[in-house]
Design a protein around this motif. Structure first.
Motif, PDB file in Angstrom:
ATOM      1  N   UNK A   1       0.828  -1.206   0.000  1.00 20.06           N
ATOM      2  CA  UNK A   1       0.000   0.000   0.000  1.00 20.06           C
ATOM      3  C   UNK A   1       0.863   1.256   0.000  1.00 20.06           C
ATOM      4  N   UNK A   2       1.884   1.281   0.858  1.00 18.59           N
ATOM      5  CA  UNK A   2       2.688   2.503   0.957  1.00 18.59           C
ATOM      6  C   UNK A   2       3.564   2.683  -0.283  1.00 18.59           C
ATOM      7  N   UNK A   3       4.004   1.573  -0.912  1.00 20.51           N
ATOM      8  CA  UNK A   3       4.792   1.716  -2.139  1.00 20.51           C
ATOM      9  C   UNK A   3       3.931   2.257  -3.280  1.00 20.51           C
ATOM     10  N   UNK A   4       2.700   1.740  -3.386  1.00 16.82           N
ATOM     11  CA  UNK A   4       1.792   2.235  -4.427  1.00 16.82           C
ATOM     12  C   UNK A   4       1.386   3.675  -4.154  1.00 16.82           C
ATOM     13  N   UNK A   5       1.139   3.982  -2.881  1.00 19.05           N
ATOM     14  CA  UNK A   5       0.777   5.343  -2.490  1.00 19.05           C
ATOM     15  C   UNK A   5       1.868   6.325  -2.910  1.00 19.05           C
TER      16      UNK A   5
ATOM     17  N   UNK B   1      -3.919  -1.538  -5.636  1.00 20.64           N
ATOM     18  CA  UNK B   1      -4.741  -0.648  -6.454  1.00 20.64           C
ATOM     19  C   UNK B   1      -5.259   0.527  -5.636  1.00 20.64           C
ATOM     20  N   UNK B   2      -5.703   0.243  -4.419  1.00 17.61           N
ATOM     21  CA  UNK B   2      -6.230   1.314  -3.575  1.00 17.61           C
ATOM     22  C   UNK B   2      -5.143   2.320  -3.221  1.00 17.61           C
ATOM     23  N   UNK B   3      -3.923   1.841  -2.983  1.00 14.73           N
ATOM     24  CA  UNK B   3      -2.827   2.756  -2.655  1.00 14.73           C
ATOM     25  C   UNK B   3      -2.535   3.724  -3.775  1.00 14.73           C
TER      26      UNK B   3
ATOM     27  N   UNK C   1     -11.533  -2.273  -6.033  1.00 13.98           N
ATOM     28  CA  UNK C   1     -11.518  -3.223  -4.917  1.00 13.98           C
ATOM     29  C   UNK C   1     -12.644  -4.243  -5.085  1.00 13.98           C
ATOM     30  N   UNK C   2     -13.836  -3.775  -5.493  1.00 10.72           N
ATOM     31  CA  UNK C   2     -14.957  -4.691  -5.719  1.00 10.72           C
ATOM     32  C   UNK C   2     -14.628  -5.679  -6.831  1.00 10.72           C
TER      33      UNK C   2
ATOM     34  N   UNK D   1      -9.795  -4.191 -11.672  1.00 11.78           N
ATOM     35  CA  UNK D   1      -9.732  -5.082 -10.521  1.00 11.78           C
ATOM     36  C   UNK D   1      -9.822  -6.544 -10.921  1.00 11.78           C
ATOM     37  N   UNK D   2     -10.674  -6.850 -11.917  1.00 11.22           N
ATOM     38  CA  UNK D   2     -10.793  -8.229 -12.398  1.00 11.22           C
ATOM     39  C   UNK D   2      -9.495  -8.714 -13.050  1.00 11.22           C
TER      40      UNK D   2
END
Length: 479
Positions: free
Chosen positions: A21-25, A146-148, A315-316, A373-374
């Protein structure tokens, strides 16, 4: 003492997810803060771009080396070391008083991420055996990744506007601390090695130099242009080094990247697919962000908030892909996911200079995010299918390299396509036309990704023995 060699799977997953997460962020959080950084530290117009490029260059250039280091020196050890470097450099960046200090800190962040990111994925593939549990774990990892990336735009806008640009660097510290605490709580110690293989020094030099020059040549096209002699000389040098790398690996007894790994249709197909998908996704983020700010006139914080539907849909889509992949294998959701993302990007390509968030952004964000996401959830499972534990770092470094290079190359090429359409015009209408063309081209990349999934990835869940040796074949061999 842990109950088994896999440690606590929940803690391993949490540590890997928090780190990813932090790397993507960090790939996107700085972008919104660039004007404030220039005003504070006095960057020149060209020097400012290196706040972004230094991270991308170090991250992309050292991923293969970081992945192989996991296999040779221990996944936990490399993971912790990479996180520590990333955290220290984040602190240094937040305290920077001169342009060169911030650029050096960003390069250090990229180096730390290049070690820890493939280690995180390798920890997951060795902790969770092939099957539904690994699919779920990699799905969570992909969703967090993806969220990051998407939330980085929001975090960058909010932090810059309300706390100051230094916090886009300092915000990494508590996240890194959480990842290290989770590692201490549940990631098992590295197994003792017998006779350890030596590092392929020649391969490391050629791979790092070749990928580094490739990233450098691509990211500098914003200043030099694709027709520049500097650009062509850099890319030619990168091609020579990478060709030499392939030749060296074919002759090495302890290669940085075992070329036989690419005989697996799962590994080869997934890496091509993730290259194309990353090129399309990174481009979509870039053009939609510019459209909202430069055409619709939205502020940085509002633009960040506008990406939340994209993130939620991604995410979904990831969790939907987990369910499908667990039953039917990684290939099943990839084709519909890529085509759905392509449809969303084509919808995006209908943007208008007189449009708005509700009419031009919200709908295609949901469709594109769900499709991406898929794709991104099962591609990690596909890229590690049949890969032995002793080569998990190698496969992880390759996948991360493909994603990083895809994003850099795709964005540079499609940004040039958009700029050519726009020409010298700077009005909202001209910019809108350029962004629309770039988004349509990104849709085409996802269509090609769908074709790769159909043509290359096996219909059956395994690859008929062309992948890396199985765990049983490797019993008794030091890992």
């Amino acid at each position: 003492m842990y109950r088994n060699a896999r440690g606590r799977p929940g803690a391993v997953l949490a540590a890997a997810a928090v780190a990813q997460f932090v790397f993507a962020l960090d790939m996107s959080v700085v972008n919104v803060a660039l004007p404030a950084i220039r005003a504070t530290l006095g960057f020149g117009p060209l020097g400012l771009s290196w706040v972004v490029h230094a991270y991308a260059l170090a991250f992309g250039g050292f991923l293969l080396l970081g992945g192989r280091a996991c296999d040779l020196y221990g996944k936990r050890r490399v993971f912790v070391g990479g996180l520590a470097v990333f955290g220290v450099c984040s602190l240094a960046g937040g305290l920077a008083q001169a342009p060169w200090q911030l650029v050096a800190a960003r390069a250090g962040q990229g180096l730390g991420a290049a070690a820890a990111a493939p280690a995180a994925l390798a920890l997951l593939t060795t902790t969770f055996p092939e099957g539904p549990r690994r699919v779920r774990a990699l799905g969570v990892w992909s969703a967090v990744n993806a969220a990051g990336g998407a939330l980085g735009v929001l975090a960058g806008g909010l932090l810059t506007e309300y706390a100051g640009w230094r916090w886009v660097m300092l915000v990494n510290l508590p996240v890194v601390a959480a990842a290290l605490a989770l590692t201490a709580a549940g990631v098992p110690a590295d197994a003792r090695h017998g006779a350890r293989e030596r590092m392929d020094v020649l391969g490391a030099v050629l791979a790092t130099g070749g990928t580094g020059l490739l990233v450098f040549g691509v990211v500098r096209t914003d200043a030099e242009g694709w027709g520049s002699a500097v650009t062509w000389a850099t890319l030619a040098a990168a091609a020579v080094l990478l060709a030499a790398f392939v030749l060296a690996e074919s002759r090495s007894s302890t290669p940085l990247l075992r070329l036989g790994l690419l005989r697996s249709r799962w590994v080869a197909g997934a890496n091509v697919l993730v290259f194309l998908a990353a090129a399309g996704q990174f481009t979509a983020f870039w053009f939609v962000s510019l459209y909202m700010q430069q055409v619709l006139g939205m502020g940085a914080a509002a633009t960040g908030l506008a990406f939340l539907p994209f993130s939620a849909a991604m995410v979904a889509g990831t969790f939907a892909a987990i369910r499908v992949t667990s039953v039917r294998g990684p290939r099943a959701p990839l084709v519909p996911g890529a085509l759905l993302a392509a449809a969303g990007l084509l919808w995006f390509a209908a943007i208008s200079p007189d449009g708005g968030f509700l009419t031009d952004v919200l709908g295609p964000s949901v469709v594109t995010g769900a499709g991406a996401g898929l794709v991104l959830a099962p591609v990690a499972a596909a890229a590690t299918t049949g890969v032995a534990a002793r080569e998990a770092g190698m496969a992880s470094g390759l996948l991360n390299s493909s994603r990083q290079l895809g994003g850099c190359v795709g964005l540079a090429v499609l940004a040039t396509v958009a700029a050519h359409r726009t020409g010298a015009a700077t009005g909202p209408g001209a910019l809108n036309d350029g962004y629309a063309l770039g988004l349509a081209a990104a849709a085409a990349l996802f269509v090609v990704a769908a074709a790769v999934a159909v043509a290359v990835l096996p219909r059956r869940h395994r690859d008929g023995g062309t992948a890396a040796p199985s765990e049983k074949q490797l019993e008794g061999i030091p890992s």
